[in-house]
Structure formats: structure tokens, C-alpha cells
Design a protein around this motif. Structure first.
Motif: not given
Length: 411
Positions: A163-171, A392-402
Motif C-alpha cells: 500500500v502506498t498511502t504516502a506517510c500514512a502507509a504503515g497504519p 493508545v492511538m497512533t497518528h500518521s498523515f501523508g502528502f495528498g491529504g492521506q
């Protein structure tokens, strides 16, 4: 109190593996992250760049891991992933020689994929001509080969994807893996992310965008999430993998469930290709989705592992959104120590979140000397803080508004 609507669908983390600028292995990663000692440094391989800062994996010998022939057939992104995946499988007490490989899936996230291979072959083509391009380029560089190679190494023959959701790809990978288990297509899923983006083209582009820190007078202090004097991210490399199983299957084989994957949420800002929506509405949608999925209230979340990229806009938007949604959770950004590993960042942070939940210990945000005065959040600084945690919650956001977030809870 954690409530489960459909306990038969519960998915747990039974194994974790990690490699980053903090070192190779979960134990050394956790020790470094909890120490709050940053890894950012001037990168000797980038002497001609105006801001040559990075967080590189130290003392990594891919030949020792895979052997020389296999190193020629793999990108560094894949090599790092093998290290993390093998550790995670061993931690879960699983043996690839004994499992039913057709029931084992792999979902890996990445942002730039085989960037090292792409750059090397581009310069070879530019300098020597097309006849000198490696015939192996077609199997080292493509993103999909990251998961494909892991399936070969581990004998995992089930659903296999990147999966390639930019910097949100891990979650995103973790959420996708959870769905594969709930659907019945798999009994085990290896989910995570890997990234080796430290190339001249990648770092040069990030610098030109104004996304990178230029704190050359203080390289170790360059990644400073939520700090009033932050000026950009520090790119990093690394990989992390989590072994996911249905809770009932994990119990049946007498294995340890390290954490419950309680909730998952994802959204798109639909706002800008590189800047976050300043209102944080996309983030809020993802978090609300994860809370609803987990049947949790915002106040149930005792700790947020923030995306905290050390960029001015992201940290401001995220910090304000945390205050609006949760109230007063204990916040940290481990990117202050290990930098921003793009598509692998969220996978690494998922591992750190599981460990925080297990130990009731929240790592400090390295280099945070003065909280941005526009923020009102409880960010851990100085030293790790003991906190009783149930979720707990972990956040990840990426380019393209992911946007992608995962809630973990005690199993």
C-alpha cells in the motif's frame, strides 16, 4: 473500560520487529526512543546538498543478512524489511517452515519504494547509456516487489500487497491486514512498512519544497516536533513489521497477545497535495472512525503517538486537533529521535505504541525545548513518563491529504 462488540473478530499483535536509525531490533529501538537521544546527523553521503541531514540505520550490513547474490537482487527498502519481518515472526513464536503458508498474508507500506535503485540506474543511464542499465532493475525498484520478496523469504503464499498511502502507509497496512483476518482469507498477516528514501533526488526535492530542516549548526537538534523553533523534518530510513492474528487463534496456540488492534480509521483531506487541511477535519474523521470502530470514547485514549513531523504546518494542525478531539492525552512524537521514515514511520510508531501500552511508559519528544505557544497539549519532554494506559492511538498523515490512525488496547 474497553468494550468489544464482536469479540470473535478481535485481531491482536503477537509479534513485532523494527530497524531504524536507533538500531536493529525492537529492544535497542525502544531503549533509544525512551532515552530521547536523537539520531539526526549530517549525512556524509550527501556532501553537495544544501541541507544534508538524515537519520540512517547504523552498522547495517545487508550482505550479512541476505548474502551477496540476494543483495544484488533487492533494494535497500526490501533488505530493511527482511530484518524487521524476521524479528517479528520470531517474536510471535511462529516458524515459517511449519506454518500453512497459503494462510499467511503480507501487507507492506512504503512511500518511495525502491528509491535507491531508481536513482542508481538513472545516473548509470545518464552517464553511460541505456546498454548499461542493470537487467535486475525491474525486480529491485518496483514497490510491489517489497512484499513479493518477503513472501519468498518467509514462505507466505496468501494475499500479498503493497500500500502506498504516502506517510500514512504503515497504519494503512495494519488496517488492511486486520480486514484480511476478519474476512477469513488469512490466519496470519505480516503488516508494516519499509523505507530507504535517503537519495540525493529525494532529499534535494524535500529541501526545495521547504519541508526539510536546515539546522546545520545543530544537526542532532534538527528534528524537534511541536517545538516553537522547528523548521522542518529530517528524512530517515527504517522498517517495522507487526504479526497480526485473530485473538482466538493466538490463544489456541498458547502465544502472547501483545496488544489488541482495537480500531482503525482512514480519510482524505481533499485539500492540498502537500499541506494539511488547517482545520484538521480530515484528521478528525479518521480518529472518530477509529474510536467508533473500537467502541471507545476519546477520553479512553491515554496516549497519542503523534505524527509530529517537526514541520510548522503539520504540528500546529495536529496539535490543535488533538486538543479538540481528545482533551488531555499524553502526547509524544518519536520522530524527534528517529526522524521521519516516510512510509515506514507509521509502522515504527505502531511498534512504539504497542510497547508504550505494554509498559505504561511514554517516550519523550526529543529536542522539545519550548512548546509552540499556539498549542495546549501535554507533550512528554526530558525523560520517559510512567502513565497507566488501557488504550493508545497512533497518528500518521501523508502528502495528498492521506490520514490513517490505529487504536491499540490491552488484549
Amino acid at each position: 473500560m474497553i468494550r468489544h462488540h464482536h469479540e470473535r473478530d478481535d485481531v491482536v499483535v503477537s509479534g513485532i520487529g523494527a530497524i531504524s536509525a536507533a538500531g536493529s531490533g525492537v529492544a535497542v529501538n525502544w531503549e533509544r526512543v525512551c532515552s530521547g537521544v536523537p539520531t539526526s546527523a549530517v549525512d556524509p553521503r550527501m556532501p553537495d546538498l544544501p541541507a544534508p541531514l538524515s537519520c540512517r540505520v547504523p552498522d547495517f550490513d545487508p550482505v550479512a543478512v541476505l548474502g551477496a547474490p540476494e543483495v544484488r537482487r533487492t533494494d535497500r527498502t526490501t533488505q530493511l524489511a527482511v530484518v524487521a519481518a524476521r524479528e517479528a515472526v520470531a517474536d510471535a513464536g511462529l516458524d515459517p517452515a511449519a506454518w500453512d503458508g497459503a494462510r499467511v498474508g503480507i501487507v507492506m507500506g512504503t512511500s518511495s519504494g525502491g528509491a535507491t535503485s531508481y536513482e542508481a540506474e538513472y545516473f548509470r543511464y545518464a552517464e553511460d547509456g541505456p546498454e548499461w542499465i542493470s537487467p535486475l532493475f525491474g525486480i529491485t525498484a518496483p514497490m510491489g516487489l517489497l512484499a513479493g520478496y518477503l513472501s519468498i523469504v518467509l514462505g507466505a503464499y496468501g494475499p500479498n500487497m503493497v500500500v502506498t498511502t504516502a506517510c500514512a502507509a504503515g497504519p494503512t497496512a495494519i488496517g488492511t491486514g486486520r480486514q484480511l483476518l476478519r474476512s477469513g482469507l488469512c490466519d496470519v498477516v505480516l503488516a508494516g512498512g519499509s523505507e530507504a528514501p535517503l537519495t540525493k533526488m529525494s532529499l534535494g526535492s524535500l529541501y526545495q519544497m521547504g519541508a526539510m530542516s536546515t539546522r546545520l549548526h545543530d544537526p542532532a537538534g534538527a528534528s524537534r516536533p511541536f517545538d516553537a523553533d522547528r523548521d522542518g523534518m529530517v528524512p530517515a530510513e527504517g522498517a517495522a513489521v507487526l504479526v497480526l492474528e485473530r485473538a482466538a487463534d493466538c490463544r489456541a496456540r498458547g502465544a502472547r497477545a501483545r496488544a489488541l488492534v482495537a480500531g482503525y480509521g482512514a480519510s482524505a483531506d481533499g485539500y492540498h497535495l502537500s499541506a494539511p487541511d488547517p482545520d484538521g477535519t480530515g484528521i478528525e474523521r479518521a480518529v472518530t472512525m477509529a474510536l467508533d470502530d473500537a467502541d471507545l470514547r476519546p477520553s479512553d485514549i491515554g496516549h497519542v503517538n503523534a505524527h509530529g513531523s517537526s514541520t510548522p504546518l503539520n504540528d500546529l494542525t495536529e496539535g490543535r486537533t488533538i486538543s479538540r478531539i481528545y482533551g488531555t492525552p499524553v502526547v509524544t512524537s518519536t520522530k524527534g529521535v528517529v526522524g521521519h521514515a516516510l512510509g515506514a514511520a507509521g509502522a515504527l510508531e505502531a511498534v512504539y505504541s504497542v510497547l508504550a501500552l505494554e509498559e505504561g511508559l511514554v517516550p519523550p519528544t526529543a529536542n522539545l525545548e519550548r512548546l509552540d505557544p499556539e498549542l495546549d497539549i501535554d507533550v512528554v519532554t526530558g525523560e520517559a513518563r510512567k502513565v497507566p494506559l488501557d488504550a493508545v492511538m497512533t497518528h500518521s498523515f501523508g502528502f495528498g491529504g492521506q490520514n490513517a490512525v490505529v487504536a491499540f488496547a490491552r488484549p
